[in-house]
Design a protein around this motif. Structure first.
Motif, mmCIF file in Angstrom:
data_model
loop_
_atom_site.group_PDB
_atom_site.id
_atom_site.type_symbol
_atom_site.label_atom_id
_atom_site.label_comp_id
_atom_site.label_asym_id
_atom_site.label_seq_id
_atom_site.Cartn_x
_atom_site.Cartn_y
_atom_site.Cartn_z
ATOM 1 N N ALA A 16 -18.484 55.181 -99.754
ATOM 2 C CA ALA A 16 -18.690 54.885 -101.143
ATOM 3 C C ALA A 16 -18.630 55.978 -102.123
ATOM 4 N N PRO A 17 -17.910 55.813 -103.440
ATOM 5 C CA PRO A 17 -17.804 56.980 -104.291
ATOM 6 C C PRO A 17 -18.952 58.021 -104.269
ATOM 7 N N HIS A 18 -20.111 57.700 -103.917
ATOM 8 C CA HIS A 18 -21.258 58.639 -104.289
ATOM 9 C C HIS A 18 -21.385 59.740 -102.850
ATOM 10 N N SER A 19 -20.596 59.032 -101.807
ATOM 11 C CA SER A 19 -20.869 59.943 -100.437
ATOM 12 C C SER A 19 -19.741 61.054 -100.453
ATOM 13 N N GLY A 20 -18.872 61.076 -101.085
ATOM 14 C CA GLY A 20 -17.748 62.187 -101.054
ATOM 15 C C GLY A 20 -17.282 62.400 -99.751
ATOM 16 N N THR A 21 -17.078 61.437 -98.985
ATOM 17 C CA THR A 21 -16.607 61.573 -97.450
ATOM 18 C C THR A 21 -15.487 60.522 -97.234
ATOM 19 N N GLN A 22 -14.610 60.526 -96.177
ATOM 20 C CA GLN A 22 -13.697 59.542 -95.839
ATOM 21 C C GLN A 22 -13.755 59.755 -94.382
ATOM 22 N N ASP A 23 -12.622 59.509 -93.721
ATOM 23 C CA ASP A 23 -12.510 59.729 -92.403
ATOM 24 C C ASP A 23 -13.081 61.079 -91.747
ATOM 25 N N GLY A 24 -13.432 61.453 -90.649
ATOM 26 C CA GLY A 24 -13.797 62.710 -90.358
ATOM 27 C C GLY A 24 -15.404 62.806 -90.014
ATOM 28 N N HIS A 25 -15.683 64.058 -90.040
ATOM 29 C CA HIS A 25 -17.344 64.083 -89.714
ATOM 30 C C HIS A 25 -18.031 63.995 -91.075
ATOM 31 N N ALA A 26 -19.114 63.224 -90.783
ATOM 32 C CA ALA A 26 -20.291 63.256 -92.149
ATOM 33 C C ALA A 26 -21.708 63.024 -91.471
ATOM 34 N N ALA A 27 -22.594 63.415 -92.344
ATOM 35 C CA ALA A 27 -23.928 62.812 -91.777
ATOM 36 C C ALA A 27 -24.094 61.365 -91.375
ATOM 37 N N ARG A 31 -27.125 53.194 -92.708
ATOM 38 C CA ARG A 31 -27.088 51.956 -91.875
ATOM 39 C C ARG A 31 -25.651 52.027 -92.146
ATOM 40 N N THR A 32 -24.718 51.690 -90.686
ATOM 41 C CA THR A 32 -23.304 51.212 -90.711
ATOM 42 C C THR A 32 -23.122 49.903 -90.869
ATOM 43 N N LEU A 33 -22.105 49.419 -91.647
ATOM 44 C CA LEU A 33 -21.708 48.032 -91.708
ATOM 45 C C LEU A 33 -20.389 48.005 -91.073
ATOM 46 N N LEU A 34 -20.276 47.631 -90.036
ATOM 47 C CA LEU A 34 -19.098 47.326 -89.168
ATOM 48 C C LEU A 34 -18.408 46.036 -89.330
ATOM 49 N N CYS A 35 -17.187 46.122 -89.862
ATOM 50 C CA CYS A 35 -16.461 44.676 -90.131
ATOM 51 C C CYS A 35 -15.242 44.398 -89.474
ATOM 52 N N PHE A 36 -15.245 42.986 -89.100
ATOM 53 C CA PHE A 36 -14.045 42.713 -88.069
ATOM 54 C C PHE A 36 -13.285 41.852 -89.170
ATOM 55 N N TRP A 49 -15.297 47.137 -100.311
ATOM 56 C CA TRP A 49 -16.618 47.046 -99.993
ATOM 57 C C TRP A 49 -17.515 48.205 -100.379
ATOM 58 N N ALA A 50 -16.638 49.416 -99.804
ATOM 59 C CA ALA A 50 -17.482 50.515 -100.013
ATOM 60 C C ALA A 50 -18.051 50.950 -101.445
ATOM 61 N N ALA A 51 -17.439 50.387 -102.509
ATOM 62 C CA ALA A 51 -17.859 50.583 -103.868
ATOM 63 C C ALA A 51 -19.266 49.857 -104.242
ATOM 64 N N LEU A 52 -19.483 48.713 -103.243
ATOM 65 C CA LEU A 52 -20.543 47.692 -103.339
ATOM 66 C C LEU A 52 -21.752 47.791 -102.756
ATOM 67 N N VAL A 53 -21.756 48.607 -101.761
ATOM 68 C CA VAL A 53 -22.860 48.907 -100.973
ATOM 69 C C VAL A 53 -23.907 49.884 -101.400
ATOM 70 N N PRO A 54 -25.120 49.841 -100.920
ATOM 71 C CA PRO A 54 -26.141 50.801 -101.521
ATOM 72 C C PRO A 54 -25.742 52.064 -101.118
ATOM 73 N N GLU A 55 -26.232 53.178 -101.668
ATOM 74 C CA GLU A 55 -26.224 54.236 -101.157
ATOM 75 C C GLU A 55 -27.022 54.585 -99.619
ATOM 76 N N GLY A 56 -26.163 55.206 -98.775
ATOM 77 C CA GLY A 56 -26.570 55.508 -97.400
ATOM 78 C C GLY A 56 -26.048 54.353 -96.474
ATOM 79 N N VAL A 57 -25.426 53.464 -97.033
ATOM 80 C CA VAL A 57 -24.586 52.396 -96.163
ATOM 81 C C VAL A 57 -23.044 52.917 -96.043
ATOM 82 N N THR A 252 -26.134 39.658 -99.092
ATOM 83 C CA THR A 252 -26.673 38.981 -98.053
ATOM 84 C C THR A 252 -26.695 39.814 -96.765
ATOM 85 N N ALA A 253 -25.456 40.314 -96.466
ATOM 86 C CA ALA A 253 -25.356 41.056 -95.172
ATOM 87 C C ALA A 253 -26.264 42.098 -95.055
ATOM 88 N N LEU A 254 -26.817 42.681 -95.957
ATOM 89 C CA LEU A 254 -27.643 43.811 -95.720
ATOM 90 C C LEU A 254 -29.150 43.329 -96.163
#
Length: 374
Positions: A16-27, A31-36, A49-57, A252-254
């Motif tokens: 998400a834009p507020h997280s400041g992370t991409q791939d690699g290590h992070a806190a 919740r993880t939303l794992l999508c197939f 989807w990342a721009a639409l999930v709540p902070e922390g997801v 709905t998913a969350l």
């Protein structure tokens, strides 16, 4: 707590834009939303989807072999092999709680992934959201498998489903790259036969009300695939309805699942009347012929109302598949009586009588024909 490294090459993390992370290590996320992805799809389908999930997801999108940056990896056309490889690669990197999401083919991959994950790490995933795919007992082999068609036939199937992507196949070079992937995925899902082992997590089933690949009511069959709570949701649209309702789908998913007793209360009388009419139509002679033909993989004309269905190939698994469809309409099927009188005419009489006794339909007589299910 530090989060594990995202398991490349199987997963793309879209932060998400507020997280400041991409791939690699992070806190570790809240919740993880794992999508197939769907058949022919890739991890990039979930980038927005990342721009639409709540902070922390955190959104993790699975990258199947053979596409995008895994174009050189061998394709996998067997469900057990694909789900098993995904669990082995992704499972150790996940931290609870996890919501697993899958659309179309991805719904079945997500289902098998969650089953395997429960065996390895119970409690890690607490929620499965399945989209645009009938429940396991309502899945039936296609009469005209797409993976056996020529390229024009595959394109025609994609056009019916919608969702875009056909423009890319118009380019010969892109078609040469994409068509083997699309055909592989259709082969995987069309040959897949789900087992009967139940999940132990909450399940949410979501579909479009005009999906050409399945009647919306078949989403209810997911309720029999779990011992947890089940919530069915129907949104306007076709097979790729989620493109027009993405915020609602993510919400709905969350959103925590309703309890079963909440799901059964508060029905609109107009909805009740429509469901009763649909149930009566489904157990008419015409309706039963169409449904049985689909489940057994034959033409409706081959289903003689007065001939034994066992001679046509009916068995316990196909009876279970039919039962799930009837249960979704509020019709409880007495297996013993159905097995004793295995003809469409007898079944229609019996099931119509059951509906009448429940006060959901008038007894006697056939109703308007039900079109063959897709």
């Amino acid at each position: 707590m530090s989060g594990a490294r995202v398991p490349a090459p199987w997963v793309r993390r879209f932060a998400a834009p507020h997280s400041g992370t991409q791939d690699g290590h992070a806190a570790a996320p809240a919740r993880t939303l794992l999508c197939f992805p769907h058949a022919g799809g890739a991890a990039s389908a979930y980038r927005g989807w990342a721009a639409l999930v709540p902070e922390g997801v955190e959104v993790w999108a699975v990258q199947y072999p053979g596409r995008e940056d895994r174009v050189g990896a061998p394709l996998i056309d067997d469900m057990a092999a694909l789900a098993g490889a995904a669990v082995a690669a992704i499972g150790p990197a996940l931290h609870p709680p996890v919501t697993v999401f899958g659309h179309s083919m991805g719904a079945s991959v997500a289902h098998e992934f969650t089953l395997a994950l429960e065996r390895r790490r119970p409690g890690l995933a607490d929620r499965l959201v399945v989209s645009g795919r009938p429940g396991p007992a309502a899945q039936a082999p296609p009469a005209d498998p797409v993976h056996l068609r020529d390229d024009a036939g595959v394109r025609a199937a994609l056009k019916v489903l919608g969702g875009g992507g056909l423009d890319a196949l118009a380019d010969p070079q892109l078609a040469a790259l994409l068509m083997p992937v699309i055909r592989n995925d259709f082969r995987l899902i069309e040959r897949y036969r789900p087992g009967t082992a139940p999940l132990g997590v909450d399940v949410v089933g979501v579909t479009g009300d005009a999906d050409p690949s399945m009647p919306a009511r078949l989403i209810d069959a997911w309720g029999w695939a779990t011992t947890g709570a089940f919530t069915p949701i129907v949104l306007p649209g076709g097979h790729f309805y989620l493109n027009d309702h993405l915020p609602a789908v993510i919400d709905t998913a969350l959103t925590p699942t309703r309890h079963k007793e909440q799901q059964m209360s508060g029905q609109d009388p107009a909805v009740d009347a429509a469901q009763a009419a649909e149930a009566a139509e489904a157990v008419s002679v015409a309706g039963l012929r169409a449904t049985i033909a689909e489940v057994l993989g034959v033409e409706p004309g081959e289903v003689d109302p007065d001939a034994s269905l066992f001679e046509l190939g009916l068995n316990s698994m196909s009876m279970m598949s039919l039962s799930v469809r009837w249960q979704a309409l509020g019709v409880e099927a007495p297996f013993g009586e159905l097995a004793e009188r295995p003809t469409v005419a007898a079944w229609s009489e019996l099931l119509t009588g059951i509906l009448a006794a429940q006060g959901e339909a008038p007894a006697g007589g056939d109703t308007a024909p039900t079109p063959p299910l897709v």
